[in-house]
Design a protein around this motif. Structure first.
Motif, PDB file in Angstrom:
ATOM      1  N   VAL A 210       2.721   5.046   6.867  1.00  0.00           N
ATOM      2  CA  VAL A 210       3.704   6.158   6.649  1.00  0.00           C
ATOM      3  C   VAL A 210       4.217   5.695   6.094  1.00  0.00           C
ATOM      4  O   VAL A 210       5.808   6.269   5.340  1.00  0.00           O
ATOM      5  CB  VAL A 210       3.815   7.515   8.185  1.00  0.00           C
ATOM      6  N   ILE A 211       4.799   3.846   6.128  1.00  0.00           N
ATOM      7  CA  ILE A 211       5.958   3.021   6.106  1.00  0.00           C
ATOM      8  C   ILE A 211       5.527   2.466   4.179  1.00  0.00           C
ATOM      9  O   ILE A 211       5.908   1.881   4.280  1.00  0.00           O
ATOM     10  CB  ILE A 211       6.515   2.901   6.558  1.00  0.00           C
ATOM     11  N   ALA A 212       4.534   2.621   4.153  1.00  0.00           N
ATOM     12  CA  ALA A 212       3.601   2.038   3.028  1.00  0.00           C
ATOM     13  C   ALA A 212       4.662   2.122   1.499  1.00  0.00           C
ATOM     14  O   ALA A 212       4.930   0.736   1.032  1.00  0.00           O
ATOM     15  CB  ALA A 212       2.681   2.572   2.446  1.00  0.00           C
ATOM     16  N   ASP A 213       4.960   2.487   0.922  1.00  0.00           N
ATOM     17  CA  ASP A 213       6.344   2.521  -0.445  1.00  0.00           C
ATOM     18  C   ASP A 213       7.764   2.401   0.759  1.00  0.00           C
ATOM     19  O   ASP A 213       8.390   1.728  -0.318  1.00  0.00           O
ATOM     20  CB  ASP A 213       6.652   3.851  -0.548  1.00  0.00           C
ATOM     21  N   LEU A 214       7.579   2.084   1.584  1.00  0.00           N
ATOM     22  CA  LEU A 214       8.871   0.937   2.092  1.00  0.00           C
ATOM     23  C   LEU A 214       8.453   0.054   2.207  1.00  0.00           C
ATOM     24  O   LEU A 214       9.346  -1.119   2.790  1.00  0.00           O
ATOM     25  CB  LEU A 214       9.219   2.030   3.048  1.00  0.00           C
ATOM     26  N   SER A 217       5.443  -5.958   1.653  1.00  0.00           N
ATOM     27  CA  SER A 217       4.165  -6.564   1.584  1.00  0.00           C
ATOM     28  C   SER A 217       3.153  -5.836   0.611  1.00  0.00           C
ATOM     29  O   SER A 217       1.730  -6.474   0.665  1.00  0.00           O
ATOM     30  CB  SER A 217       4.077  -7.339   3.188  1.00  0.00           C
ATOM     31  N   ARG A 218       3.518  -4.946   0.340  1.00  0.00           N
ATOM     32  CA  ARG A 218       1.964  -3.231   0.581  1.00  0.00           C
ATOM     33  C   ARG A 218       1.490  -4.375  -0.656  1.00  0.00           C
ATOM     34  O   ARG A 218      -0.260  -4.245  -0.420  1.00  0.00           O
ATOM     35  CB  ARG A 218       2.610  -2.094  -0.634  1.00  0.00           C
ATOM     36  N   ALA A 219       1.145  -4.799  -1.550  1.00  0.00           N
ATOM     37  CA  ALA A 219       0.313  -5.051  -2.772  1.00  0.00           C
ATOM     38  C   ALA A 219      -0.768  -6.178  -2.282  1.00  0.00           C
ATOM     39  O   ALA A 219      -2.094  -6.072  -2.400  1.00  0.00           O
ATOM     40  CB  ALA A 219       0.997  -5.426  -3.348  1.00  0.00           C
ATOM     41  N   GLY A 220      -0.023  -7.310  -1.260  1.00  0.00           N
ATOM     42  CA  GLY A 220      -0.626  -8.233  -1.078  1.00  0.00           C
ATOM     43  C   GLY A 220      -1.496  -7.861  -0.115  1.00  0.00           C
ATOM     44  O   GLY A 220      -2.539  -8.122   0.393  1.00  0.00           O
ATOM     45  N   LEU A 221      -0.988  -6.402   1.408  1.00  0.00           N
ATOM     46  CA  LEU A 221      -1.340  -6.463   2.380  1.00  0.00           C
ATOM     47  C   LEU A 221      -2.792  -4.712   1.671  1.00  0.00           C
ATOM     48  O   LEU A 221      -3.688  -5.892   2.532  1.00  0.00           O
ATOM     49  CB  LEU A 221      -0.568  -5.690   3.132  1.00  0.00           C
ATOM     50  N   GLN A 222      -2.477  -4.546   1.000  1.00  0.00           N
ATOM     51  CA  GLN A 222      -3.705  -3.690   0.203  1.00  0.00           C
ATOM     52  C   GLN A 222      -4.651  -4.647  -0.404  1.00  0.00           C
ATOM     53  O   GLN A 222      -5.762  -4.528   0.172  1.00  0.00           O
ATOM     54  CB  GLN A 222      -3.135  -2.419  -0.762  1.00  0.00           C
ATOM     55  N   ALA A 223      -4.170  -5.864  -0.810  1.00  0.00           N
ATOM     56  CA  ALA A 223      -5.333  -6.704  -1.608  1.00  0.00           C
ATOM     57  C   ALA A 223      -5.971  -7.276  -0.797  1.00  0.00           C
ATOM     58  O   ALA A 223      -7.515  -7.373  -0.413  1.00  0.00           O
ATOM     59  CB  ALA A 223      -5.156  -7.802  -2.345  1.00  0.00           C
ATOM     60  N   LEU A 224      -5.717  -7.382   0.541  1.00  0.00           N
ATOM     61  CA  LEU A 224      -5.782  -7.977   2.158  1.00  0.00           C
ATOM     62  C   LEU A 224      -7.205  -6.921   2.981  1.00  0.00           C
ATOM     63  O   LEU A 224      -8.313  -7.487   3.066  1.00  0.00           O
ATOM     64  CB  LEU A 224      -5.303  -8.684   3.015  1.00  0.00           C
TER      65      LEU A 224
END
Length: 229
Positions: A210-214, A217-224
């Motif tokens: 629910v806080i992904a857009d905030l 580190s989102r890009a790196g975590l999504q890739a992980l």
């Protein structure tokens, strides 16, 4: 928990972003609590002490049986170290933990009249009770808005850019500087539960966050997460 593993993020974070993070977490977890089972301050202290380097699930399995026979310092002392071990043998470091639980039970009974001392100084004087355990107890009982920095809080705080320090104690100090006062009493639980069920170490579930857009580190975590799917 080493400095080399910490992502480089700007600190301190934007106050509006921090406010939004906790407002959203409160929306999905309005009344977060510890997942350890307890019925009184004594069983809470014992459960938290047993949870060091162990999961809440494994501790609850052990204490479900243990607390039926020993939920007070008197009963725990009567059980004794050798009597306690069979109940907690499935938990890591059980022999040392059994020694500490019996020792703290004796101190609570002999020095505090059978009542757990509910101050940071009093708690941390008990065998097997360090700063983190004391913080969990004080926060859970509503005595102090403490933040116990375990592996989940440490990881999530860095990923969200709420902290960038290299040690748990320094991360705790940073969190107290940036978390709004209104959110402090429950911040500990929100960060732990978010790290336990959503922002996990090996496979963070960014699509459900629910806080992904905030999250910086989102890009790196999504890739992980995608790499480990």
């Amino acid at each position: 928990m080493t400095g080399a593993a910490i992502p480089v993020l700007g600190w301190p974070p934007d106050p509006d972003r921090v406010e939004a993070i906790f407002e959203r977490l409160s929306g999905v977890m309005p009344d977060p609590k510890t997942e350890l089972n307890f019925s009184n301050p004594f069983t809470l202290v014992v459960a938290v002490a047993l949870s060091a380097q162990a999961t809440d699930v494994s501790v609850n399995k052990a204490t479900d049986r243990l607390f039926k026979v020993a939920d007070t310092p008197q009963k725990m002392l009567a059980l004794g170290e050798e009597g306690l071990i069979p109940y907690i043998a499935s938990i890591g470091l059980y022999r040392n933990k059994a020694k500490n639980v019996i020792a703290l039970s004796r101190i609570v009974l002999e020095q505090h009249g059978g009542e757990v001392p509910l101050t940071r100084e009093g708690l941390q004087a008990l065998p097997g009770v360090g700063r983190k355990t004391a913080s969990v107890v004080l926060n859970e009982l509503g005595i102090e808005a403490a933040i116990a920095v375990d592996t989940h809080v440490f990881r999530v705080s860095h990923r969200l850019g709420l902290a960038n320090a290299a040690t748990p104690d320094k991360v705790e100090a940073q969190l107290f500087r940036v978390v709004p006062e209104d959110w402090l009493p429950k911040a500990h639980h929100w960060l732990i539960l978010h790290g336990r069920y959503t922002c996990t170490a090996r496979k963070p579930n960014c699509p459900a966050c629910v806080i992904a857009d905030l999250c910086p580190s989102r890009a790196g975590l999504q890739a992980l997460g995608e790499a480990r799917t």
